[in-house]
Design a protein around this motif. Structure first.
Motif, PDB file in Angstrom:
ATOM      1  N   VAL A 244       0.842  -1.184   0.000  1.00 49.40           N
ATOM      2  CA  VAL A 244       0.000   0.000   0.000  1.00 49.40           C
ATOM      3  C   VAL A 244       0.881   1.240   0.000  1.00 49.40           C
ATOM      4  N   SER A 245       0.543   2.222  -0.782  1.00 48.70           N
ATOM      5  CA  SER A 245       1.320   3.459  -0.826  1.00 48.70           C
ATOM      6  C   SER A 245       1.233   4.196   0.497  1.00 48.70           C
ATOM      7  N   PRO A 246       2.328   4.890   0.910  1.00 46.52           N
ATOM      8  CA  PRO A 246       2.262   5.678   2.130  1.00 46.52           C
ATOM      9  C   PRO A 246       1.213   6.773   2.081  1.00 46.52           C
ATOM     10  N   ALA A 247       0.724   7.159   0.915  1.00 42.76           N
ATOM     11  CA  ALA A 247      -0.280   8.207   0.834  1.00 42.76           C
ATOM     12  C   ALA A 247      -1.703   7.688   1.039  1.00 42.76           C
ATOM     13  N   ASP A 248      -1.887   6.370   1.095  1.00 44.78           N
ATOM     14  CA  ASP A 248      -3.198   5.786   1.323  1.00 44.78           C
ATOM     15  C   ASP A 248      -3.560   5.976   2.789  1.00 44.78           C
ATOM     16  N   VAL A 249      -4.646   6.735   3.051  1.00 47.29           N
ATOM     17  CA  VAL A 249      -4.963   7.076   4.439  1.00 47.29           C
ATOM     18  C   VAL A 249      -5.773   5.996   5.126  1.00 47.29           C
ATOM     19  N   ASN A 250      -6.217   4.980   4.398  1.00 42.45           N
ATOM     20  CA  ASN A 250      -7.105   3.981   4.983  1.00 42.45           C
ATOM     21  C   ASN A 250      -6.361   2.806   5.591  1.00 42.45           C
ATOM     22  N   VAL A 251      -5.267   2.405   4.974  1.00 43.60           N
ATOM     23  CA  VAL A 251      -4.526   1.226   5.431  1.00 43.60           C
ATOM     24  C   VAL A 251      -3.082   1.634   5.691  1.00 43.60           C
ATOM     25  N   PRO A 252      -2.523   1.275   6.844  1.00 43.80           N
ATOM     26  CA  PRO A 252      -1.121   1.639   7.097  1.00 43.80           C
ATOM     27  C   PRO A 252      -0.193   1.017   6.065  1.00 43.80           C
ATOM     28  N   PRO A 253       0.813   1.749   5.617  1.00 42.95           N
ATOM     29  CA  PRO A 253       1.791   1.173   4.685  1.00 42.95           C
ATOM     30  C   PRO A 253       2.543   0.015   5.338  1.00 42.95           C
ATOM     31  N   THR A 254       3.039  -0.887   4.511  1.00 47.71           N
ATOM     32  CA  THR A 254       3.821  -1.995   5.037  1.00 47.71           C
ATOM     33  C   THR A 254       5.139  -1.500   5.616  1.00 47.71           C
ATOM     34  N   VAL A 255       5.598  -2.184   6.642  1.00 46.37           N
ATOM     35  CA  VAL A 255       6.889  -1.875   7.249  1.00 46.37           C
ATOM     36  C   VAL A 255       7.521  -3.180   7.709  1.00 46.37           C
ATOM     37  N   GLY A 256       8.820  -3.288   7.530  1.00 43.11           N
ATOM     38  CA  GLY A 256       9.574  -4.448   7.980  1.00 43.11           C
ATOM     39  C   GLY A 256      10.936  -4.015   8.472  1.00 43.11           C
ATOM     40  N   VAL A 257      11.546  -4.830   9.305  1.00 38.13           N
ATOM     41  CA  VAL A 257      12.802  -4.466   9.958  1.00 38.13           C
ATOM     42  C   VAL A 257      13.789  -5.621   9.863  1.00 38.13           C
ATOM     43  N   GLU A 258      15.034  -5.285   9.557  1.00 44.58           N
ATOM     44  CA  GLU A 258      16.160  -6.222   9.647  1.00 44.58           C
ATOM     45  C   GLU A 258      17.080  -5.733  10.753  1.00 44.58           C
ATOM     46  N   GLU A 259      17.403  -6.617  11.688  1.00 44.84           N
ATOM     47  CA  GLU A 259      18.286  -6.261  12.807  1.00 44.84           C
ATOM     48  C   GLU A 259      19.498  -7.189  12.829  1.00 44.84           C
ATOM     49  N   GLU A 260      20.665  -6.604  13.065  1.00 47.98           N
ATOM     50  CA  GLU A 260      21.922  -7.361  13.164  1.00 47.98           C
ATOM     51  C   GLU A 260      22.424  -7.327  14.600  1.00 47.98           C
ATOM     52  N   PHE A 261      23.014  -8.446  15.051  1.00 45.86           N
ATOM     53  CA  PHE A 261      23.424  -8.601  16.443  1.00 45.86           C
ATOM     54  C   PHE A 261      24.833  -9.169  16.536  1.00 45.86           C
ATOM     55  N   VAL A 262      25.515  -8.840  17.639  1.00 45.23           N
ATOM     56  CA  VAL A 262      26.785  -9.458  17.989  1.00 45.23           C
ATOM     57  C   VAL A 262      26.498 -10.779  18.699  1.00 45.23           C
ATOM     58  N   LEU A 263      27.265 -11.810  18.367  1.00 47.09           N
ATOM     59  CA  LEU A 263      27.288 -13.032  19.163  1.00 47.09           C
ATOM     60  C   LEU A 263      28.483 -12.949  20.105  1.00 47.09           C
ATOM     61  N   ALA A 264      28.222 -13.007  21.412  1.00 45.94           N
ATOM     62  CA  ALA A 264      29.275 -12.901  22.418  1.00 45.94           C
ATOM     63  C   ALA A 264      29.332 -14.177  23.248  1.00 45.94           C
ATOM     64  N   ALA A 265      30.531 -14.614  23.586  1.00 45.92           N
ATOM     65  CA  ALA A 265      30.696 -15.799  24.427  1.00 45.92           C
ATOM     66  C   ALA A 265      30.127 -15.524  25.812  1.00 45.92           C
TER      67      ALA A 265
END
Length: 388
Positions: A16-37
């Motif tokens: 959905v376009s961000p300008a569509d006021v009826n339905v929130p636009p899609t959003v997704g997240v990629e997160e990177e992490f440290v692996l620590a002993a």
């Protein structure tokens, strides 16, 4: 299983376009992490085993390796509401932390490894990463830094490229608000975001240029790949860019944030900024053509000082220096109506207030270290994600 971010292709359904006021636009997240002993809290090279365990728990599309064997990346499902996004981030972090614990590791949301170098030994054994080493040499081994990438659905490529022109000037402020990597290899770097300095060594990392449209974007990216500075369009690592393989606009400037609430609020803020940018494109509003050297300098200042001091107001035409607090007020005025449209204003407002009064992730890391007499192991312990 929720639909993974990488499954959002035109064939799977147009966002959905961000300008569509009826339905929130899609959003997704990629997160990177440290692996620590778990015992030493230093970065540890166990990604192949931990990633496989995480994929078994979360779904194959939701956990992946990064360049360094001391890293793990999670990839969210496609979300539309704040509640969905926060629940997904909690799910991914909890499952990945459980997988890490199976191999005596901690999952640490820090932009850089607090203790221990992420490399060498070798990078993750993928053909792409082996090609990185052949072309870029020791630069590859010095990575192992961790970002938060936010994807917002923008179906029209021309609008996405032109929206980047309206967004590029906000990147220094977003970086200042999200700095979470003051320590590296047991040393205080003096920076709020050391990650951005390390990542900025790549030839094509940093703020994007001003682009006249989709055709100009394709020409510039094609020329950069042909030059040898990038192996393919995915290596054009601009802070904000149209995704090379999804119908999204991708903002890549932030360090990984300390907790799910902060990550959620930041992603909602990015979504609102993207919505404002697309609206501006559709209204024919000209974007400020900020000179590339000034924009790069402002990003360095943001990485160095975080929310302390001043930044050039690169979202405006005059770029006059202003206190970060004043820039946050201008940011809020810019996005408030978009946030209110989907009920996101409380989430983002609470987070911005917390950052302004309690400090960024970098400030928190230093505060923990000071409270524990300089013991950086305590920083790792307090940052580490609890297993599910």
């Amino acid at each position: 299983m929720p639909e993974p971010l990488d499954a959002v292709t035109p064939a799977a359904g147009t966002p959905v376009s961000p300008a569509d006021v009826n339905v929130p636009p899609t959003v997704g997240v990629e997160e990177e992490f440290v692996l620590a002993a778990r015992h030493s809290r230093a970065a540890v090279h166990r990604a192949p085993a931990v990633v496989e365990a995480a994929r078994a728990r979360l779904g194959a599309a939701h956990a992946t390796a990064e360049v360094s064997q001391a890293q793990l990346e999670t990839v969210s499902a496609v979300c539309r509401t704040a509640g969905q996004l926060e629940a997904e981030i909690v799910r991914l972090r909890s499952g990945a932390a459980t997988a890490a614990a199976e191999y005596d590791c901690l999952l640490v949301p820090s932009g850089s490894a607090v203790l221990g170098r992420p490399g060498p030994p070798p990078v993750v054994d993928k053909a792409r990463y082996r090609a990185f080493v052949r072309r870029f040499g020791p630069l590859v081994h010095d990575q192992g830094v961790n970002a938060c990438h936010v994807h917002v659905g923008v179906a029209d490529r021309e609008e996405a490229v032109r929206a980047v022109n309206h967004l590029r000037g906000w990147m220094p402020l977003l970086l200042a608000l999200t700095g979470n990597s003051p320590y590296s290899d047991g040393t205080d770097t003096g920076y709020a975001s050391w990650r951005s300095l390390v990542w900025g060594r790549w030839p094509l990392a940093g703020p994007p240029p001003y682009l006249r449209g989709a055709a100009h974007h394709e020409q510039v990216v094609g020329d950069l790949v042909a030059s040898g500075a990038a192996m393919d369009p995915s290596m054009v690592y601009w802070h904000v860019r149209p995704s090379p393989h999804l119908p999204t606009l991708e903002v890549r400037v932030a360090d990984v944030l300390p907790g799910p609430a902060a990550t959620t609020a930041y992603a909602l803020l990015v979504r609102a900024l993207v919505g404002c940018a697309v609206d501006a494109v559709r209204a024919g509003e000209p974007a400020p053509d900020v000179p590339d050297p000034l924009l790069r300098a402002a990003c360095w200042q943001a990485a160095r000082h975080g929310t302390d001091g001043t930044l050039p107001a690169t979202h405006t035409r005059d770029c006059s220096p202003a206190a970060v607090g004043r820039l946050v007020e201008e940011l809020w005025k810019r996005v408030e109506s978009h946030l209110g449209r989907y009920g996101d204003d409380r989430w983002v407002g609470d987070w911005l207030s917390e950052v302004q009064h309690g400090g960024t992730g970098a400030v928190r890391q230093r505060r923990i270290a000071e409270h524990h007499g300089g013991r950086l192991q305590a920083v790792v312990d307090e940052l580490a994600v609890p297993p599910g």
